[in-house]
Each structure stands twice: as structure tokens, then as C-alpha cells.
Design an enzyme around this catalytic site. Sequence first.
Site, short mmCIF file in Angstrom:
data_model
loop_
_atom_site.label_atom_id
_atom_site.label_comp_id
_atom_site.label_asym_id
_atom_site.label_seq_id
_atom_site.Cartn_x
_atom_site.Cartn_y
_atom_site.Cartn_z
N LEU A 189 32.05 -61.65 26.74
CA LEU A 189 31.56 -62.79 25.97
C LEU A 189 32.13 -62.80 24.57
CD1 LEU A 189 27.81 -62.77 27.04
CD2 LEU A 189 29.65 -64.15 27.97
N GLY A 190 32.44 -61.61 24.04
CA GLY A 190 33.01 -61.53 22.70
C GLY A 190 33.09 -60.08 22.26
N GLY B 246 33.68 -57.55 18.48
CA GLY B 246 33.80 -57.50 17.03
C GLY B 246 33.97 -56.09 16.55
N GLY B 247 33.73 -55.89 15.26
CA GLY B 247 33.95 -54.57 14.68
C GLY B 247 32.98 -53.52 15.17
N MET B 248 31.76 -53.95 15.52
CA MET B 248 30.74 -52.99 15.95
C MET B 248 30.79 -52.71 17.45
SD MET B 248 28.65 -51.83 13.54
CE MET B 248 27.04 -51.59 14.30
N GLY B 249 31.11 -53.71 18.24
CA GLY B 249 31.07 -53.51 19.68
C GLY B 249 31.49 -54.74 20.45
N VAL C 264 30.25 -57.61 23.63
CA VAL C 264 29.16 -58.21 24.39
C VAL C 264 29.73 -58.70 25.72
CG1 VAL C 264 27.32 -59.93 24.42
CG2 VAL C 264 28.06 -58.93 22.25
N LYS D 220 25.06 -56.02 25.22
CA LYS D 220 25.71 -55.68 23.97
C LYS D 220 25.93 -54.18 23.90
CE LYS D 220 25.65 -56.65 19.03
NZ LYS D 220 25.02 -57.45 17.97
N ASP E 260 21.43 -62.06 8.28
CA ASP E 260 22.71 -62.66 8.70
C ASP E 260 22.48 -63.96 9.47
OD1 ASP E 260 25.65 -61.60 10.61
OD2 ASP E 260 25.47 -62.79 8.78
#
Length: 731
Positions: free
Chosen positions: A22-23, A25-28, A30, A44, A138
Site C-alpha cells: 500500500l505504501g 516510507g522512512g519508518m516502514g 504498509v 503496518k 501529524d
Amino acid sequence: MFSPLTHDDPHELGAYRVMARLGSGGMGTVYLARAASGRTVALKTMHARIAADSAFRTRFRLEVDAARVIGPIHGARVFDADPLAETPWMATEYVLGPPLDDAIALSGPLPEPAVRVLGVLLCAALAQLHDSDVVHRDLKPSNIMLTVDGPKVIDFGIARAMGDDRLTRTGAAAGTPAFMSPEQATGQDHTSAGDVFALAGVLTYAATGHGPFGTGQPADLLYRVRYADPDLTGVPESLAAVLAHCLHKDPADRPTTAELAAQLSTDTTTFARHLPESLLTETGRRAASVWRAQPHRLLPPVDTSPQAPTTPMSPALSRRKLLTVGGGSVLGVAAAGTGAWAWLGPQNGRDNGKGAGGSKPKPATSRTTANPDMDWQVPISTSKATIVPPAPLDIGGIAIADDKGVRVLDPADGGIRIAALSKAPAHQCVTDGYHLHTCEPPSASAGPLSIRSVDISRGKLDPAAVEYQDFNGELQGTQLLCASEDALYLAAGQGKQSGEGIGFSGDQSWFLLAINTKTNKIIWRQPLPRRPESSRRLHFLAAHATDRYLVLQRETSGGKVKLSVRDSRTGNLRWEQPMAVSEPDDVRGVLAVAYDTVYPAAGALRALNLSDGKEAWNFGRSRRTGPPAVNDFVFAVEEGLGLVALDPLSGELKWEEKGGHGADADLITPPIAFYRFVYSNSPGQLRIINAETGEFRKAYKATGDRFFAYMGIPEKVVAVGADFMAAYPVQ
């Protein structure tokens, strides 16, 4: 959009099979993932390279806690999580609906009434967080999902307890610059007032398509947030004054969420009514697409070093297959397929809600001429020859099979969406949520078994039937049992039709079959016991398929009932147990399976492991004959107690029904569980009970032999009687 998995993405995490990306990023990353029960989730995870850092693990654990605090109404329900795993992960509801930024890109800025109701509901979401001393930190358009029931706030990766600065360095700004508060932009303490500032920025974006501080480099945005006046160009005048108040640089000058909600005051009961039609259509498209997602994994990158050949790599997925993987953001698993009717035109067999004269068909019975608690009622027709009473099928509408054939009704008013879809009887119709599988009558006596699979979600209403020459399509005992994403399970026979009963005869042979619905090939077949020639009973009472197991309630020739579990890939029997059922029809069509567990529909309330049939727990307090409903709790009707809620893992009693209304509860009709309320039947009444507390809320005046949950849009409680089907609103 769904993206294919990379070669090194996990195949499974916990009890979830990874389906697509699904996507990331910098942390992990999904993922779209699916449990054996069929539940679809957003999974996630944390990147392995940072999972060893204790601070990041703590942040992930706090994210899980914050997601649980906001709860399923204002956020995505958390089903499971393991922050201590080698790869920390969290499985949440896959929310049905686009994020706010996608919605604005698709349909343009929202009208003022929609912005106001959005603001009021987001105030409620933030208030729930703030009441637990948690701030989001956020809040931005991409972290707000628009569903037909209201917005849901997601992504709590930097949420934390108020006043807790252990995970934030002094002077460091954590968040998204365009929607930060001034205090957050300078690394100071971000309180609930900071979330109100961010909410005002979100509402400005919803009303205009731009944020209050524009776009650009992070440094520029941070400067404007701290020193510049907000740009409210395009915001309706009456709304601009309210938002300007929220965007004060001094936190003490901003309203609280309660004060802001009062200033935005509007009707929030029907959120979907305020959304543009294009957004509702997009929600339906995304809901339908989630069930079509299949695991596609890219090949490892080619080694281009001098020691390896440098021939170009063939693409792992064709454009056509990539488009098949594409989709959006759901939930509710149960709602998949809803909204797909917007895709169906008259050329596909649907009249788009209009009859021959161009007017919308009216429901058969209005609520003013019948029960005032009822939304609608329609007649159904069943002859004495009917083997199995009709039951509604959830397929982007409410499908019903009776003597008039198979037709699909609009859940809102009972009007016909698709008429004369098939002539198959009720016991020869099943759905996997977006396909309707039916047996079609042979063109000649003793013709081959013919199965038609209609792809409702794509509007393909007239595909050719597939014939299976080894089996007789004339046999009335042929029974479609259930369907999963890629397999159809059925009982089919060989030999001639008899003139007695259902038509069993001594020279017939019967088999349990699995058919691959992608290739139409038979995967496996297992022999079934012979039936008496005079029998009017089918082989099976209920069935449910998961990725690994096929769960069956089988009626023996002697009228006994057995619960059995087979390997869904081979058909081999794993285990079987007798059930204490006095009347087999009491458990027809009802089977409770969830979390790799089956809950027998008769006797003491027990949880059995699907893998081996061993008892996980036994409530054992009183006699119960109806199957439970499973959501966050296991809900069952117990003699003398009424409705009870148990922990699905331990069987621990969470609550007993309160209010003294449960003493006369129907012990056969299973309860129905939605997110907030559970429905339990009593003579002439359908009681509505708070799913969290057991408190009695109200009762509908309702009659019916069986009650079902329709989890589409709009949700309904569906009652089926001997000659009618009716719908009641969900609280």
C-alpha cells in the site's frame, strides 16, 4: 493504488498473508494482507534496519496504543499487533474510502456544509485522543480517510502522551511542515491546541484545495507557519472567521475541540449525504477492488556485475496484471464490493434504478404502511418443493433466490437492481463477495453440470457457463457450498435422477469438489456417503472456506449432524466431531468461524482450533443452541442470561446483557454483531445492545425466522420469513 510485492517482502506476518504493497516510507512499509478467516487488513511494519533501535520500537508501541485509544469509530480498528516481533507489525481495519487529499484531487474542494460536518466529526476524534492525554501531532489530509460513515484519523507514528518529550529532541520539529503548529515548528511542546491548529489547516485544504501556508521547501513552510498570516483565500466567509481563530500563533488564543465543534455546528447524522457523488463512486470502486487483489511478487533484480550475464530481465507483471492489482483503501472487509453498481450500465443488464417508463422502482412496502421500525419489506415466493429456504447473499446489494429466480435488491429501499439474474434455487447459489456462482439447468435431460460465475463488481452479467461432463446437472441434490477468492466448493453427483424425494438413487455417486475459479479446473474431489432414495435432505447444512481450511456442517443419513474440517487445498479430512443438534434445520446456513477458530452452533459455547479440533476454551455455564457472532468479542445467547460477550482468545466473560430483557431471548436465532451494537432476537422483538457494555438500548418490533447482517452501504439488519424479506436500520 496497490503495488506488487518486492522479492524480499515477507510472505506472512502473524496470522496474515501479505497480498500487496500500500505504501512505504522512512519508518516502514504498509501492506494489504488477509487472515485465514478472510478478514482484509492494512498491515503496518517497521523497517528491519531501524527495528533494533529501542527508541523506534517504543515509538511503534506508542503508535499502536494511540490507534487503540481513538477506537474504531474515529479511527481504524486495531485487530492485532506485535511490537516485540523481530519485524514489529500492526494489523488494522482496511478503511473503505479515499484519503482527503485524494478526494480533493478527484472531486475538487468540498462545499461548506461538507467541510463543517467534517470539522465536527474530526473534533470528536481529537477529543477522544485528548481525553486520554494523547496528541496526534501529524494531522494532515493524507492521514484522514473519508468513509460513508464519517472521517477516520490514521497514522499515529509520532503521536505521544501530552508533556512526554522523551522521543523528541529539543529544538527538533517532528511532523509535516505545511500543517504544523508554530510551537511544533520550533520543537516546543505540542499540546491539544497544536492539533486544533493542524485541524484548521486541514479544513482550509478541504474547502479550497490548498493549505493555509502554501507549498514549497520545508524551511519556507516552517517560516510561514511561525510568522506569516494564514492564506484563507477561497474559504467561505462565515467559515474563514472560525478557522482564523484556530490558526492563532499563541496556543492560548485557540478554541478547544468542543468550542470549535460548537462554532461549526451542523447535522452529522448522514455524512455520506454531504459528499459528492464522484467520491461515493470512488469508495465503491475501491471496495470492489480489494477482493480482486492477488499476491504478485517481483523477481529479484538481475545481477549486472561482469561475472553475470547482462541480458535484460523480463517484466514480472504485464500492464494488464498490474492494473488488476490496482485499487484503493478499504474495511471494512465486510463492505467490499459495495458501490460497484455505479459501474453497471443498461448494456450490462442493469436498469440503473429505472424501469421501462424511466422511473425508479418503488419498494414493495413503505415503512408508513407496515412496521414503523422497518425500512422496507418485499415478498418472496417459495413452493413446497423448495429444498432450502432463501437467505440473502451480500454481493454489493442483497441477492435473493426463490421461485422467481435470483435477483439483486437495493439495500436502501428494497427496489430491484438486477432482475432475473439466474433461475438457480437457493441451495445452488453462493457468493465470494463480488462473484455470484450458480448452477444452471441443463438444456437437455441428464445434461452436464453447468456452473455460471457472474462478476457483479465489473458489471459482467452474462458470461458463458462452464460445463463439467463427469457430473449430472439434472440432479436436484447438487449443492453449491461456499466460495473463496479463487475456489468454489460444491457437492455434485453422477448417475441418473430418481423420481423420489430430492432424487437420490442407489446407482448415484456423490462427491465433494473444489473448483479453481480462475482456471475452471477441478482441484480435487472426495467421495461422499450415499443418501437414502427417499431423502429430502441435502448432504451439507453450512460451509465456510479459509485459505487453509474448509469447515463443514454435514448431515448424516440418520439425521445426525457432524462438524468437520478439511484441508481446503487437498480435500483431506483433518478432523470431525458430532454435534448435539436435535433439529438439523436449527443450524442450517449458520457457521461461526474466525481467527482460525470455529465455534460449534449447538451445545455448550466452545472454541475449537481449526487445525486439530482441540478445545481452546469452554464457557460451560449454560445451554446454548444458536451459533455465536464474532467481532471484537464472541457474542452468544445463553439460557437465562440473554446475550453475553466473551473474549475470543480466552473465553473470559466480558459482560452479560443488562436491563432484564434477555430472559426470553431466542436460543436458536444467532445474534448479529455490527461495530457498535449487537442485535438479539426475542418473540416479536429485535433487541439492540451496546457491544462494548451490554447495556440495552432499544428494541425493534420485528418478526422473522432468521436475521442476517448486511455489511454493505447502507448497513441493514435483514429479516427473512416464510414469505417475506425485510430490512431494519443499523444504529
